[in-house]
Design a protein around this motif. Structure first.
Motif, PDB file in Angstrom:
ATOM      1  N   GLY A  30       0.801  -1.217   0.000  1.00 34.78           N
ATOM      2  CA  GLY A  30       0.000   0.000   0.000  1.00 34.78           C
ATOM      3  C   GLY A  30       0.826   1.255   0.000  1.00 34.78           C
ATOM      4  O   GLY A  30       2.038   1.238  -0.259  1.00 34.78           O
ATOM      5  N   THR A  31       0.173   2.393   0.301  1.00 31.54           N
ATOM      6  CA  THR A  31       0.792   3.713   0.262  1.00 31.54           C
ATOM      7  C   THR A  31       0.786   4.321   1.661  1.00 31.54           C
ATOM      8  O   THR A  31      -0.228   4.254   2.369  1.00 31.54           O
ATOM      9  CB  THR A  31       0.004   4.644  -0.689  1.00 31.54           C
ATOM     10  OG1 THR A  31       0.054   4.102  -2.004  1.00 31.54           O
ATOM     11  CG2 THR A  31       0.578   6.051  -0.688  1.00 31.54           C
ATOM     12  N   SER A  32       1.875   4.929   2.036  1.00 32.48           N
ATOM     13  CA  SER A  32       1.958   5.613   3.326  1.00 32.48           C
ATOM     14  C   SER A  32       1.309   6.988   3.193  1.00 32.48           C
ATOM     15  O   SER A  32       1.811   7.854   2.469  1.00 32.48           O
ATOM     16  CB  SER A  32       3.424   5.763   3.748  1.00 32.48           C
ATOM     17  OG  SER A  32       3.507   6.455   4.977  1.00 32.48           O
ATOM     18  N   ILE A  33       0.188   7.175   3.853  1.00 29.82           N
ATOM     19  CA  ILE A  33      -0.540   8.431   3.730  1.00 29.82           C
ATOM     20  C   ILE A  33      -1.321   8.685   5.011  1.00 29.82           C
ATOM     21  O   ILE A  33      -1.896   7.758   5.596  1.00 29.82           O
ATOM     22  CB  ILE A  33      -1.488   8.396   2.505  1.00 29.82           C
ATOM     23  CG1 ILE A  33      -2.139   9.762   2.280  1.00 29.82           C
ATOM     24  CG2 ILE A  33      -2.507   7.291   2.640  1.00 29.82           C
ATOM     25  CD1 ILE A  33      -2.901   9.841   0.966  1.00 29.82           C
ATOM     26  N   THR A  34      -1.329   9.927   5.481  1.00 28.66           N
ATOM     27  CA  THR A  34      -1.999  10.269   6.736  1.00 28.66           C
ATOM     28  C   THR A  34      -3.452  10.650   6.473  1.00 28.66           C
ATOM     29  O   THR A  34      -3.849  10.993   5.352  1.00 28.66           O
ATOM     30  CB  THR A  34      -1.306  11.453   7.411  1.00 28.66           C
ATOM     31  OG1 THR A  34      -1.421  12.609   6.576  1.00 28.66           O
ATOM     32  CG2 THR A  34       0.170  11.152   7.659  1.00 28.66           C
ATOM     33  N   ALA A  35      -4.221  10.626   7.528  1.00 26.91           N
ATOM     34  CA  ALA A  35      -5.629  11.010   7.435  1.00 26.91           C
ATOM     35  C   ALA A  35      -5.757  12.480   7.041  1.00 26.91           C
ATOM     36  O   ALA A  35      -6.652  12.865   6.272  1.00 26.91           O
ATOM     37  CB  ALA A  35      -6.335  10.747   8.769  1.00 26.91           C
ATOM     38  N   THR A  36      -4.860  13.318   7.564  1.00 28.89           N
ATOM     39  CA  THR A  36      -4.890  14.744   7.219  1.00 28.89           C
ATOM     40  C   THR A  36      -4.654  14.946   5.732  1.00 28.89           C
ATOM     41  O   THR A  36      -5.333  15.740   5.071  1.00 28.89           O
ATOM     42  CB  THR A  36      -3.837  15.519   8.027  1.00 28.89           C
ATOM     43  OG1 THR A  36      -4.070  15.338   9.415  1.00 28.89           O
ATOM     44  CG2 THR A  36      -3.870  16.995   7.686  1.00 28.89           C
ATOM     45  N   LYS A  37      -3.668  14.226   5.214  1.00 30.11           N
ATOM     46  CA  LYS A  37      -3.369  14.345   3.793  1.00 30.11           C
ATOM     47  C   LYS A  37      -4.546  13.867   2.946  1.00 30.11           C
ATOM     48  O   LYS A  37      -4.856  14.459   1.900  1.00 30.11           O
ATOM     49  CB  LYS A  37      -2.114  13.530   3.452  1.00 30.11           C
ATOM     50  CG  LYS A  37      -1.638  13.675   2.019  1.00 30.11           C
ATOM     51  CD  LYS A  37      -1.251  15.109   1.698  1.00 30.11           C
ATOM     52  CE  LYS A  37      -0.722  15.236   0.292  1.00 30.11           C
ATOM     53  NZ  LYS A  37      -0.351  16.629  -0.049  1.00 30.11           N
ATOM     54  N   MET A  38      -5.222  12.815   3.388  1.00 28.23           N
ATOM     55  CA  MET A  38      -6.365  12.306   2.636  1.00 28.23           C
ATOM     56  C   MET A  38      -7.473  13.357   2.538  1.00 28.23           C
ATOM     57  O   MET A  38      -8.132  13.499   1.509  1.00 28.23           O
ATOM     58  CB  MET A  38      -6.891  11.024   3.282  1.00 28.23           C
ATOM     59  CG  MET A  38      -5.960   9.822   3.085  1.00 28.23           C
ATOM     60  SD  MET A  38      -6.566   8.322   3.876  1.00 28.23           S
ATOM     61  CE  MET A  38      -8.046   8.022   2.921  1.00 28.23           C
ATOM     62  N   LYS A  39      -7.676  14.105   3.624  1.00 25.63           N
ATOM     63  CA  LYS A  39      -8.684  15.173   3.591  1.00 25.63           C
ATOM     64  C   LYS A  39      -8.308  16.256   2.593  1.00 25.63           C
ATOM     65  O   LYS A  39      -9.157  16.827   1.919  1.00 25.63           O
ATOM     66  CB  LYS A  39      -8.842  15.778   4.986  1.00 25.63           C
ATOM     67  CG  LYS A  39      -9.529  14.848   5.980  1.00 25.63           C
ATOM     68  CD  LYS A  39      -9.689  15.530   7.332  1.00 25.63           C
ATOM     69  CE  LYS A  39     -10.366  14.600   8.330  1.00 25.63           C
ATOM     70  NZ  LYS A  39     -10.513  15.244   9.667  1.00 25.63           N
TER      71      LYS A  39
END
Length: 620
Positions: A30-39
Motif C-alpha cells: 500500500g501507500t503511506s498516507i496520513t488522514a490529514t493528507k487524505m482530507k
C-alpha cells in the motif's frame, strides 16, 4: 453446472492441488498516507480510489498522492483492521499501507481468490488479534492460507457461475428497493387521482381554416365526390357512403379544396344563427373529394385531437354559445375561420378523449336507433344524450359539475368511467361521528372489545384479529360502535403526522370506539379508504383542518367537506389489490423479494461451498 462438471472430468478428474496463497498470487504493498493528507486531496472527480480501511474511501488525483503504489490491474484487497473483509476492484486504486492486496500471476484468476477469501471470511475474522473496535489480522493469515488451484478453465467457469449468482442477488436487492419506492409513488399516485392536465388551446393553433369551392349549377350532378352543407348539418361524422353529391372540378381545384380523413367541417352560412357553425368530421379518406363553399374546412395541424372527439367537442353548449355569439347576421348568419380560430378549446389527453367518445357514441347510437322504442322515448333519450354530452364536455374544461340530486348517482358512474374518478365530498359517501368518551376507570380486562387512538397509531392500515382493549359493561351501554368495514380514525394527537391515522375494521363483531377517534360509515371499499386516508394526498387536507399546539385535533364534522377524487368500486378493488401486493412484497418476511433474496443467498452459499471445495490430489 453441467459445463463445470465436464471441465472437471476433462481437466482434473483426480482432484486438484492445494497451494499457499503466497505461492500463487502476487502481493501488492500500500501507500503511506496520513488522514490529514487524505482530507486535503479528496476530490470526487479524482481518477484514483484510495481505500483507508472500513468504510473510508476517497477519490484523488494521481499527482496528489505521495509515493503511491497504484494498482492498475484487477486485484483483491485485504482490509486487515477493524471489520476484516476483502474487496475485488478492477479500476486504478491504492490503499493505506497497513493493508495489502493480491493480483494474479500467470494462469490464475484473481477473482477466484476473491471468492475463496469470501467463502472463508469468518475464519479470517476469528484469526484477528486484539480487542475493541480495531481487531487486526496478520499478513501470515492470508499468505499461508491454502487454496485449491484447479486449471484456469475451471477457475473461469466457477467465477462465471458465482458472478451470475452475485448479480442476481444484487438485482433482487435493487428491485426490492425500487419496488418500495415504486409502491410509495403508486400508492400516492393511485389514491390522489390528480386530474389530468387539460390544455386550453386556441382553435387557430390546432387547425388551419379554408373556405370551400363555389361552382355554378351546371357543374353539379357528375364528377368527384363533394361534402355539402347537408352532410355536415345532419350528422357529426361523415363516411363515403353518405356523399351523394358530385361536382366537376379541375386538378388544381382538387388540390386547393381537398377533403381528407380527420378534416372538421363547419356550416359557414345559414338562415338562422342556431344553424351556424354546426360541425362534422370526415372519417375516411375519399379519392378526389372536395368540399362546398357553404362550409368551412378546419384541417388539423397537430395530433392532439382524435377525429372522433372533434365530432363532439364543437357541439358542447359552451362551444355553441361562442359560435352563435360571434357570428354575424344581416340577411343570413355567417361565421368564418378568423372568428373560429379565436375560440378556446379544452384538450384532454387522448385516452380521456377516447373514453368520452365511447360514452357519447353509445348514447348517439341509442338516440338514432328507431327500433329501440316509441318516438317519445327516442326524444327523451335525445335530451338525455345532450345532457350527458354537455356535462362531460363541461367537466373536461372546468373539472366541475352542477348536478341535480336525483341524477347524481348516474353522473358519478359516468365520471368514474370516463375520467377514472368523480370529485365528491367525503360527507356524500360517508357518515362521520366521534367515538365514546371513556375514562381510565372504564377499561377492564373483561368486558366489551374497544379500540382507542393509541392502537390506531400502532396498527394503522387494516385492523382485525389484533390485541385490543376492553371496557366494562357500564361504559359499553353509552359507547358508540364500529361495525365491519367501518373506518376508525384518530382525530387527536400530540403529533401532526399521527392525526387522522386510521384503520379499516374488518372484524366480524362490533367494537366500541373511544372519544379521541371518529367512526366513518361508508359504502366504499374499506381498505381503499384506509389506504387513501393514510396517503400523502390526504395529509394536505388534514393539515388544513388541524388546530391546536400541544394537542393537535381535527374536528370529525369538518372532514365531511374534504373532496375525494373517488374511483369506481371496481377500480378501488383493483387499486387495493395492487397496493396489498406491494405492501406484502415490501414488508412480509415470508413472501416477496425479501424471502427471494434470502433463498437466493442460501442457494448461492450452497453452490459457492460446493464449487470451492475440491478433492485434494494425493501424491504417492
Amino acid at each position: 453446472m453441467s459445463r463445470l462438471n465436464e471441465l472437471i472430468q476433462e481437466l482434473c478428474p483426480d482432484g486438484v492441488e492445494y497451494k499457499k496463497v503466497k505461492d500463487v498470487y502476487k502481493r501488492l504493498r500500500g501507500t503511506s498516507i496520513t488522514a490529514t493528507k487524505m482530507k486535503e486531496i479528496n476530490i470526487s472527480s479524482g481518477e484514483i480510489r484510495i481505500f483507508a480501511g472500513g468504510k473510508t474511501v476517497i477519490n484523488a488525483r494521481e499527482k496528489d498522492i505521495p509515493k503511491a503504489n497504484i494498482t492498475r490491474v484487477p486485484a483483491v484487497l485485504v482490509q486487515s483492521r477493524g471489520i476484516v473483509d476483502v474487496i475485488y476492484y478492477e479500476k486504478p486504486f491504492t490503499f493505506k499501507n497497513e493493508m495489502w492486496a493480491y493480483t494474479a500471476k500467470d494462469k490464475i484468476e484473481v477473482k477466484f481468490l476473491f471468492y475463496m477469501f469470501k467463502n472463508n471470511i469468518m475464519k479470517f475474522r476469528e484469526a484477528a488479534s486484539g480487542t475493541g473496535s480495531l481487531p487486526q489480522i496478520s499478513l501470515s493469515v492470508t499468505e499461508e492460507f491454502l487454496i485449491p488451484v484447479p486449471p484456469i478453465e475451471v477457475q473461469h467457469e466457477i467465477v462465471r457461475i458465482l458472478d451470475n449468482f452475485t448479480e442476481l442477488t444484487t438485482e433482487l436487492t435493487t428491485e426490492l428497493i425500487a419496488r418500495k419506492k415504486q409502491y410509495e409513488y403508486y400508492r400516492d399516485y393511485l389514491l390522489s387521482h390528480k386530474r389530468y392536465e387539460v390544455r386550453l388551446i386556441p382553435v387557430g393553433e390546432l387547425f388551419d381554416f379554408k373556405n370551400g369551392i363555389n361552382k355554378g349549377k351546371e357543374s353539379f350532378g357528375a364528377g368527384t365526390p363533394i361534402v355539402n352543407f347537408t352532410n355536415v348539418f345532419r350528422k357529426n361524422k361523415i363516411y363515403s357512403s353518405e356523399l351523394q353529391g358530385r361536382v366537376q372540378v379541375t386538378d388544381e381545384e382538387i388540390e386547393r379544396y381537398s377533403a381528407k380523413k380527420g378534416d372538421v367541417f363547419f356550416t359557414r352560412t345559414s338562415e338562422t344563427k342556431e344553424e351556424i357553425g354546426i360541425t362534422s368530421v370526415l372519417m375516411e379518406d375519399i379519392d378526389r373529394c372536395v368540399f362546398s363553399g357553404f362550409i368551412l374546412r378546419a384541417r388539423p395541424k397537430t395530433e392532439l385531437l382524435l377525429p372522433e372527439y372533434c365530432a363532439y367537442c364543437f357541439s358542447s353548449t359552451e362551444a355553441r354559445k361562442y359560435i352563435v355569439r360571434h357570428s354575424t347576421y344581416t340577411t343570413r348568419a355567417l361565421t368564418n375561420g378568423t372568428v373560429l380560430s379565436k375560440m378556446i378549446l379544452p384538450v384532454p389527453p387522448l385516452h380521456i378523449q377516447k373514453k368520452i367518445v365511447d360514452v357519447l357514441d353509445n348514447f348517439d347510437a341509442i338516440c338514432k336507433d328507431l327500433d329501440i322504442g316509441l318516438p317519445a322515448e327516442i326524444e327523451a333519450r335525445q335530451k338525455q344524450y345532450e345532457y350527458y354530452r354537455d356535462m362531460l364536455l363541461t367537466f373536461v374544461e372546468t373539472g366541475d359539475t352542477i348536478l341535480p340530486d336525483q341524477t347524481r348517482p348516474e353522473i358519478i358512474k359516468f365520471l368514474q368511467y370516463v375520467f377514472g374518478y368523480a370529485p365528491l365530498k367525503l360527507g356524500e359517501i360517508a357518515k362521520i361521528a366521534r367515538g365514546g368518551n371513556f375514562q381510565k376507570k372504564d377499561f377492564s380486562e373483561n368486558g366489551v372489545a374497544c379500540i382507542h387512538y393509541g392502537q390506531i397509531y400502532t396498527h394503522y392500515g387494516i385492523y382485525a384479529n389484533k390485541t385490543i382493549s376492553k371496557i366494562n359493561m357500564d361504559a359499553a351501554n353509552k359507547a358508540k360502535f364500529a361495525r365491519k368495514n367501518d373506518i376508525i380514525m384518530a382525530v387527536t394527537s400530540e403529533n401532526m403526522d399521527d392525526v387522522c391515522k386510521c384503520v379499516a375494521w374488518l372484524g366480524n363483531e362490533e367494537i366500541a370506539v373511544s372519544g379521541h377517534t371518529a367512526i366513518i360509515k361508508h359504502n366504499q371499499n374499506p381498505k381503499y379508504l384506509s389506504y387513501y386516508f393514510n396517503s400523502n394526498k390526504f395529509f394536505k387536507h388534514k393539515r388544513a383542518l388541524a388546530h391546536g399546539t400541544k394537542v393537535i385535533e381535527v374536528i370529525p364534522d369538518n372532514l365531511k367537506d374534504i373532496i375525494i377524487n373517488l374511483p369506481s368500486i371496481e377500480a378501488q378493488n383493483r387499486i387495493v389489490e395492487i397496493l396489498d401486493y406491494f405492501d406484502n412484497l415490501c414488508s412480509s418476511l415470508s413472501d416477496g423479494l425479501p424471502a427471494e433474496i434470502e433463498a437466493r443467498q442460501k442457494q448461492y452459499e450452497y453452490y459457492r461451498d460446493k464449487l470451492l471445495t475440491f478433492k485434494e490430489l494425493k501424491h504417492e
